[in-house]
Scaffold this motif. Structure first.
Motif, PDB file in Angstrom:
ATOM      1  N   HIS A   1       0.801  -1.133   0.000  1.00  0.00           N
ATOM      2  CA  HIS A   1      -0.022   0.041   0.092  1.00  0.00           C
ATOM      3  C   HIS A   1       0.939   1.094  -0.011  1.00  0.00           C
ATOM      4  CE1 HIS A   1      -3.429   2.499   1.846  1.00  0.00           C
ATOM      5  NE2 HIS A   1      -3.469   2.488   0.614  1.00  0.00           N
ATOM      6  N   LYS A   2       1.936   1.328   0.979  1.00  0.00           N
ATOM      7  CA  LYS A   2       2.738   2.530   1.015  1.00  0.00           C
ATOM      8  C   LYS A   2       3.539   2.738  -0.364  1.00  0.00           C
ATOM      9  CE  LYS A   2       4.232   3.795   4.812  1.00  0.00           C
ATOM     10  NZ  LYS A   2       5.209   3.866   5.892  1.00  0.00           N
ATOM     11  N   PRO A   3       4.176   1.583  -0.907  1.00  0.00           N
ATOM     12  CA  PRO A   3       4.931   1.836  -2.216  1.00  0.00           C
ATOM     13  C   PRO A   3       4.054   2.367  -3.440  1.00  0.00           C
ATOM     14  CG  PRO A   3       5.665  -0.013  -1.117  1.00  0.00           C
ATOM     15  CD  PRO A   3       4.296   0.312  -0.366  1.00  0.00           C
ATOM     16  N   PHE A   4       2.796   1.965  -3.369  1.00  0.00           N
ATOM     17  CA  PHE A   4       1.622   2.371  -4.355  1.00  0.00           C
ATOM     18  C   PHE A   4       1.432   3.953  -4.100  1.00  0.00           C
ATOM     19  CE2 PHE A   4      -2.591   3.207  -5.529  1.00  0.00           C
ATOM     20  CZ  PHE A   4      -2.979   2.543  -6.747  1.00  0.00           C
ATOM     21  N   LYS A   5       1.263   4.196  -3.163  1.00  0.00           N
ATOM     22  CA  LYS A   5       0.766   5.586  -2.760  1.00  0.00           C
ATOM     23  C   LYS A   5       2.066   6.475  -3.020  1.00  0.00           C
ATOM     24  CE  LYS A   5      -0.744   5.403   1.523  1.00  0.00           C
ATOM     25  NZ  LYS A   5      -1.264   5.914   2.787  1.00  0.00           N
ATOM     26  N   PHE A   6       3.153   6.249  -2.605  1.00  0.00           N
ATOM     27  CA  PHE A   6       4.378   7.016  -2.687  1.00  0.00           C
ATOM     28  C   PHE A   6       4.551   7.226  -4.313  1.00  0.00           C
ATOM     29  CE2 PHE A   6       4.714   7.185   1.665  1.00  0.00           C
ATOM     30  CZ  PHE A   6       5.630   8.261   2.017  1.00  0.00           C
ATOM     31  N   ALA A   7       4.568   6.179  -4.836  1.00  0.00           N
ATOM     32  CA  ALA A   7       4.717   5.945  -6.374  1.00  0.00           C
ATOM     33  C   ALA A   7       3.817   6.999  -7.054  1.00  0.00           C
ATOM     34  CB  ALA A   7       4.655   4.612  -6.916  1.00  0.00           C
ATOM     35  N   PHE A   8       2.553   6.946  -6.805  1.00  0.00           N
ATOM     36  CA  PHE A   8       1.684   7.864  -7.264  1.00  0.00           C
ATOM     37  C   PHE A   8       2.105   9.481  -7.036  1.00  0.00           C
ATOM     38  CE2 PHE A   8      -2.242  10.478  -7.160  1.00  0.00           C
ATOM     39  CZ  PHE A   8      -2.590  10.294  -8.515  1.00  0.00           C
ATOM     40  N   SER A   9       2.305   9.544  -5.760  1.00  0.00           N
ATOM     41  CA  SER A   9       2.510  10.880  -5.094  1.00  0.00           C
ATOM     42  C   SER A   9       3.595  11.694  -5.796  1.00  0.00           C
ATOM     43  CB  SER A   9       2.688  10.906  -3.714  1.00  0.00           C
ATOM     44  OG  SER A   9       2.549  12.289  -3.245  1.00  0.00           O
ATOM     45  N   PHE A  10       4.812  10.712  -5.877  1.00  0.00           N
ATOM     46  CA  PHE A  10       6.076  11.014  -6.396  1.00  0.00           C
ATOM     47  C   PHE A  10       5.840  11.381  -7.719  1.00  0.00           C
ATOM     48  CE2 PHE A  10       8.846   9.143  -2.687  1.00  0.00           C
ATOM     49  CZ  PHE A  10       8.813  10.484  -2.058  1.00  0.00           C
ATOM     50  N   GLY A  11       5.209  10.416  -8.501  1.00  0.00           N
ATOM     51  CA  GLY A  11       5.053  10.628 -10.079  1.00  0.00           C
ATOM     52  C   GLY A  11       4.407  11.948 -10.392  1.00  0.00           C
ATOM     53  N   VAL A  12       3.330  12.261  -9.758  1.00  0.00           N
ATOM     54  CA  VAL A  12       2.543  13.559 -10.040  1.00  0.00           C
ATOM     55  C   VAL A  12       3.415  14.720  -9.574  1.00  0.00           C
ATOM     56  CG1 VAL A  12       0.801  15.025  -9.176  1.00  0.00           C
ATOM     57  CG2 VAL A  12       0.338  12.567  -9.199  1.00  0.00           C
ATOM     58  N   TYR A  13       4.371  14.721  -8.363  1.00  0.00           N
ATOM     59  CA  TYR A  13       5.373  15.784  -8.003  1.00  0.00           C
ATOM     60  C   TYR A  13       6.212  15.967  -9.075  1.00  0.00           C
ATOM     61  CZ  TYR A  13       9.112  17.927  -5.377  1.00  0.00           C
ATOM     62  OH  TYR A  13       9.874  18.778  -4.874  1.00  0.00           O
ATOM     63  N   ALA A  14       6.821  14.928  -9.640  1.00  0.00           N
ATOM     64  CA  ALA A  14       7.820  15.230 -10.502  1.00  0.00           C
ATOM     65  C   ALA A  14       7.650  15.603 -11.874  1.00  0.00           C
ATOM     66  CB  ALA A  14       8.597  13.716 -10.859  1.00  0.00           C
ATOM     67  N   LEU A  15       6.446  14.989 -12.337  1.00  0.00           N
ATOM     68  CA  LEU A  15       5.671  15.526 -13.630  1.00  0.00           C
ATOM     69  C   LEU A  15       5.394  17.091 -13.363  1.00  0.00           C
ATOM     70  CD1 LEU A  15       4.855  14.589 -16.326  1.00  0.00           C
ATOM     71  CD2 LEU A  15       2.558  14.490 -15.503  1.00  0.00           C
ATOM     72  N   SER A  16       4.753  17.637 -12.154  1.00  0.00           N
ATOM     73  CA  SER A  16       4.541  18.994 -12.023  1.00  0.00           C
ATOM     74  C   SER A  16       5.846  19.597 -12.299  1.00  0.00           C
ATOM     75  CB  SER A  16       3.864  18.956 -10.928  1.00  0.00           C
ATOM     76  OG  SER A  16       2.591  18.464 -10.691  1.00  0.00           O
ATOM     77  N   TRP A  17       7.052  19.527 -11.562  1.00  0.00           N
ATOM     78  CA  TRP A  17       8.101  20.071 -11.375  1.00  0.00           C
ATOM     79  C   TRP A  17       9.096  20.037 -12.704  1.00  0.00           C
ATOM     80  CZ3 TRP A  17       9.321  24.191  -8.860  1.00  0.00           C
ATOM     81  CH2 TRP A  17       8.679  24.483  -7.613  1.00  0.00           C
ATOM     82  N   ALA A  18       8.831  18.987 -13.664  1.00  0.00           N
ATOM     83  CA  ALA A  18       9.200  19.115 -14.900  1.00  0.00           C
ATOM     84  C   ALA A  18       8.926  20.059 -15.654  1.00  0.00           C
ATOM     85  CB  ALA A  18       9.178  17.531 -15.516  1.00  0.00           C
ATOM     86  N   TRP A  19       7.688  20.352 -15.672  1.00  0.00           N
ATOM     87  CA  TRP A  19       6.959  21.378 -16.282  1.00  0.00           C
ATOM     88  C   TRP A  19       7.359  22.837 -15.654  1.00  0.00           C
ATOM     89  CZ3 TRP A  19       2.047  23.411 -14.285  1.00  0.00           C
ATOM     90  CH2 TRP A  19       1.537  24.838 -15.041  1.00  0.00           C
ATOM     91  N   LEU A  20       7.227  22.801 -14.356  1.00  0.00           N
ATOM     92  CA  LEU A  20       7.411  24.277 -13.714  1.00  0.00           C
ATOM     93  C   LEU A  20       9.087  24.773 -14.103  1.00  0.00           C
ATOM     94  CD1 LEU A  20       5.655  23.882 -10.480  1.00  0.00           C
ATOM     95  CD2 LEU A  20       4.845  25.053 -12.360  1.00  0.00           C
ATOM     96  N   VAL A  21      10.029  23.895 -13.994  1.00  0.00           N
ATOM     97  CA  VAL A  21      11.288  24.275 -14.013  1.00  0.00           C
ATOM     98  C   VAL A  21      11.446  24.984 -15.333  1.00  0.00           C
ATOM     99  CG1 VAL A  21      13.627  23.435 -14.405  1.00  0.00           C
ATOM    100  CG2 VAL A  21      12.195  22.696 -12.376  1.00  0.00           C
ATOM    101  N   SER A  22      10.511  24.336 -16.483  1.00  0.00           N
ATOM    102  CA  SER A  22      10.871  24.861 -17.862  1.00  0.00           C
ATOM    103  C   SER A  22      10.267  26.133 -18.072  1.00  0.00           C
ATOM    104  CB  SER A  22       9.909  23.879 -18.982  1.00  0.00           C
ATOM    105  OG  SER A  22       8.544  24.048 -18.673  1.00  0.00           O
ATOM    106  N   LEU A  23       9.541  26.681 -17.093  1.00  0.00           N
ATOM    107  CA  LEU A  23       9.088  28.068 -16.941  1.00  0.00           C
ATOM    108  C   LEU A  23      10.014  29.111 -16.535  1.00  0.00           C
ATOM    109  CD1 LEU A  23       5.411  27.502 -15.507  1.00  0.00           C
ATOM    110  CD2 LEU A  23       6.197  27.284 -17.686  1.00  0.00           C
TER     111      LEU A  23
END
Length: 346
Positions: free
Chosen positions: A59-81
């Protein structure tokens, strides 16, 4: 050009496929790894019936993978700004990616070993791994703080996008900071530390009840006491919700002319950001009082009603039409970079 043509700044609409090339590559790679691990963890939930601290092992690996993935995708975009400190921002982002992968690797390793990853100091190995995770979190927080400060100084023409990015990044940092509340030992843990009853666990996410009790499906949040993971989650994901509101307003503007005005959309995002901050404060207060999310007492209900009323008033203020209509960009070079939709929404 038609008189009712409207301009949408780059951030006000959906990103084009050819713009993904400027996103931070290591963050995108991290998001991809986390997407794979989300699927792997889902399989683990289906085939592995072990329990760790009262919860399914994966359960914990599942939640952390989802949360980290969304976090990383967001900052991948924001850093480009960012328009300044690009090299430093890219380096900091790569460091953040490294510590995310280290922390997730430890979480997964502990699941394979059949023991807890967080709060676990029961053996020298567990203590060492937990300390590494603590250092990783501190580095991640510091890197996010620096990136947030860079982002706050980045000029963004569209008011709604500007407020979404800035308020979202600040609230996300606040949510990340609230995770520190879970590191404090409980009263029972403090009493047992110097005795043979100490079980090697320091810190907890539940308030008023032991970790591992009855919980909500999917999230795993406690249904019998407060849960500090709730404000941690709510705060961190402001960075995704507020930009989604901008996208929704962009689509609604095709039918509602009032939303075509930059000032109105900007006001609505200010209201949305402040209201989201109110929700974050409310769920933090609720958790610290040992109260389950779905069992609010009268004080929580009154505070919620006040927040809803204030949001409604703010929305009414935001929807006032500006006295002077927002004009199209004066700079032809800027106008050439912005997509134009005519009155039919094309």
């Amino acid at each position: 050009m038609a008189s009712d043509a409207i301009y949408y700044p780059k951030l006000g609409g959906f990103m084009k496929l050819d713009e993904y090339g400027s996103w931070h590559r290591p963050m995108l790679l991290c998001a991809a790894v986390m997407a794979v691990m989300t699927a792997v963890s889902a399989v683990g939930l289906a085939v592995d019936d072990r329990l760790i601290a009262g919860a399914p092992a994966w359960h914990k690996p599942f939640k952390f993978a989802f949360s980290f993935g969304v976090y990383a995708l967001s900052w991948a975009w924001l850093v480009s700004l960012l328009r300044t400190r690009k090299r430093l921002a890219n380096a900091l982002s790569t460091i953040v990616v490294t510590v995310i992968l280290v922390e997730y690797a430890i979480i997964t390793l502990q699941v394979v070993r059949g023991t807890r990853s967080h709060f676990n100091v029961s053996t020298p190995l567990d203590n060492t791994l937990y300390r590494i995770m603590g250092i990783s979190i501190a580095v991640m927080w510091t890197g996010t703080l620096a990136l947030t400060l860079f982002l706050l100084r980045t000029p963004i023409t569209d008011a709604a996008s500007r407020w979404a990015v800035r308020l979202g990044s600040v609230l996300s940092l606040a949510g990340l900071s609230l995770g520190a509340l879970m590191l404090l030992p409980t009263a029972a843990q403090r009493e047992s530390m110097s005795t043979s009853a100490f079980d090697g666990i320091v810190g907890a996410h539940s308030v008023g009840v032991p970790d591992g009790g009855p919980s909500m499906p999917i999230t795993g949040w406690s249904t019998t006491g407060g849960d500090l993971r709730i404000p941690h989650f709510v705060g961190m994901h402001a960075l995704q919700l507020l930009p989604l509101i901008v996208m929704a307003l962009t689509l609604l503007a095709r039918r509602w002319p009032l939303l075509r005005q930059d000032t109105v959309r900007g006001r609505l995002l200010i209201v949305a950001g402040l209201s989201y901050g109110g929700v974050l404060a409310l769920v933090t207060w609720q958790a610290l009082r040992g109260q389950p999310l779905l069992a609010p007492d009268s004080a929580t209900l009154i505070a919620s009603a006040v927040l809803v009323f204030a949001t409604a008033l703010g929305t009414g203020w935001a929807l006032r039409s500006p006295s002077v209509p927002v004009a199209a960009p004066d700079d032809h070079r800027d106008a050439a970079r912005l997509p134009v939709l005519d009155g039919a929404g094309r």
